[in-house]
Design an enzyme around this catalytic site. Structure first.
Site, mmCIF file in Angstrom:
data_model
loop_
_atom_site.group_PDB
_atom_site.id
_atom_site.type_symbol
_atom_site.label_atom_id
_atom_site.label_comp_id
_atom_site.label_asym_id
_atom_site.label_seq_id
_atom_site.Cartn_x
_atom_site.Cartn_y
_atom_site.Cartn_z
ATOM 1 N N THR A 93 9.224 -6.823 17.779
ATOM 2 C CA THR A 93 9.753 -7.742 16.770
ATOM 3 C C THR A 93 11.188 -8.168 17.061
ATOM 4 O O THR A 93 11.610 -9.215 16.562
ATOM 5 C CB THR A 93 9.695 -7.117 15.364
ATOM 6 N N HIS A 98 14.363 -2.266 23.670
ATOM 7 C CA HIS A 98 14.770 -1.068 22.933
ATOM 8 C C HIS A 98 13.712 0.002 23.109
ATOM 9 O O HIS A 98 12.511 -0.285 23.051
ATOM 10 C CB HIS A 98 15.007 -1.359 21.451
HETATM 11 P P1 5GP Z 1 10.036 -3.279 17.555
HETATM 12 O O1 5GP Z 1 8.979 -3.480 16.528
HETATM 13 O O2 5GP Z 1 10.605 -4.594 18.051
HETATM 14 O O3 5GP Z 1 9.635 -2.363 18.664
HETATM 15 O O4 5GP Z 1 11.181 -2.494 16.803
HETATM 16 C C1 5GP Z 1 12.274 -3.084 16.190
HETATM 17 C C2 5GP Z 1 12.905 -2.014 15.341
HETATM 18 O O5 5GP Z 1 14.207 -2.457 15.002
HETATM 19 C C3 5GP Z 1 12.169 -1.734 14.040
HETATM 20 O O6 5GP Z 1 11.761 -0.385 14.034
HETATM 21 C C4 5GP Z 1 13.199 -2.043 12.963
HETATM 22 O O7 5GP Z 1 13.170 -1.117 11.925
HETATM 23 C C5 5GP Z 1 14.508 -1.976 13.719
HETATM 24 N N1 5GP Z 1 15.541 -2.855 13.223
HETATM 25 C C6 5GP Z 1 15.412 -4.180 12.934
HETATM 26 N N2 5GP Z 1 16.589 -4.674 12.512
HETATM 27 C C7 5GP Z 1 17.471 -3.638 12.538
HETATM 28 C C8 5GP Z 1 18.856 -3.540 12.202
HETATM 29 O O8 5GP Z 1 19.516 -4.497 11.798
HETATM 30 N N3 5GP Z 1 19.437 -2.333 12.366
HETATM 31 C C9 5GP Z 1 18.746 -1.243 12.816
HETATM 32 N N4 5GP Z 1 19.421 -0.092 12.931
HETATM 33 N N5 5GP Z 1 17.440 -1.313 13.146
HETATM 34 C C10 5GP Z 1 16.810 -2.499 12.995
#
Ligand code: 5GP
Ligand code: ZN
Length: 138
Positions: A93, A98
């Site tokens: 997302t 990350h």
């Molecule tokens: P993905 O789904 O892309 O692997 O993970 C993105 C992660 O980023 C999600 O677990 C979400 O909770 C985290 N996340 C999104 N926006 C922020 C933010 O502004 N600060 C922090 N610390 N985490 C975020």
């Protein structure tokens, strides 16, 4: 700068930072899947693993490896699930690489990486292996 993780790296958005190197930043996920859910990001913006420089990839995994034990011990966990949602279709997302380090406990209700996937027809393993070797130029 619109990338949310670039803004965290730059200090424009607050985050619970636990580790910083010249090439990586580690901070707690704002909506943790478990206590200690930590994300490790390269400081230089890159959307996908495949677009990283070898040096950035080395630095990223070194930080993940260095943090895995301390993150786990800090929350008295038994293990970690360490994973990356990488690109379209994966559930990524935030389009800035990350690595999730999510502490785990026996019977914590979560599954293994295998539980992400469903059964179904698969191509013959030999054919897929050949396709990947070709893609690698071997
Ligand atoms: P993905 O789904 O892309 O692997 O993970 C993105 C992660 O980023 C999600 O677990 C979400 O909770 C985290 N996340 C999104 N926006 C922020 C933010 O502004 N600060 C922090 N610390 N985490 C975020
Ligand atoms: Zn970014």
């Amino acid at each position: 700068m619109s990338c949310i993780f670039c803004r965290i790296v730059a200090g424009e958005i607050p985050a619970e930072v636990v580790d910083r190197t010249p090439d990586t930043l580690a901070f707690l996920d704002v909506t943790p899947l478990a206590d200690g859910h930590t994300m490790v990001v390269p400081t230089a913006h890159v959307a996908r693993i495949e677009d990283m420089t070898p040096a950035a990839a080395d630095a990223l995994f070194r930080t993940v490896q260095r943090l895995a034990g301390p993150v786990r011990k800090a929350v008295n966990a038994a293990g970690n699930t360490i994973g990356i949602n990488d690109g379209d279709g994966s559930g990524q997302t935030v389009p800035h690489v990350h690595v999730h380090i999510v502490p785990r406990w026996p019977n914590d209700g979560g599954g293994s990486v295998h539980t992400i996937f469903r059964g179904g027809d698969r191509r013959p393993i030999k054919d897929v292996g050949a396709a990947i070797r070709t893609a690698l130029g071997k």
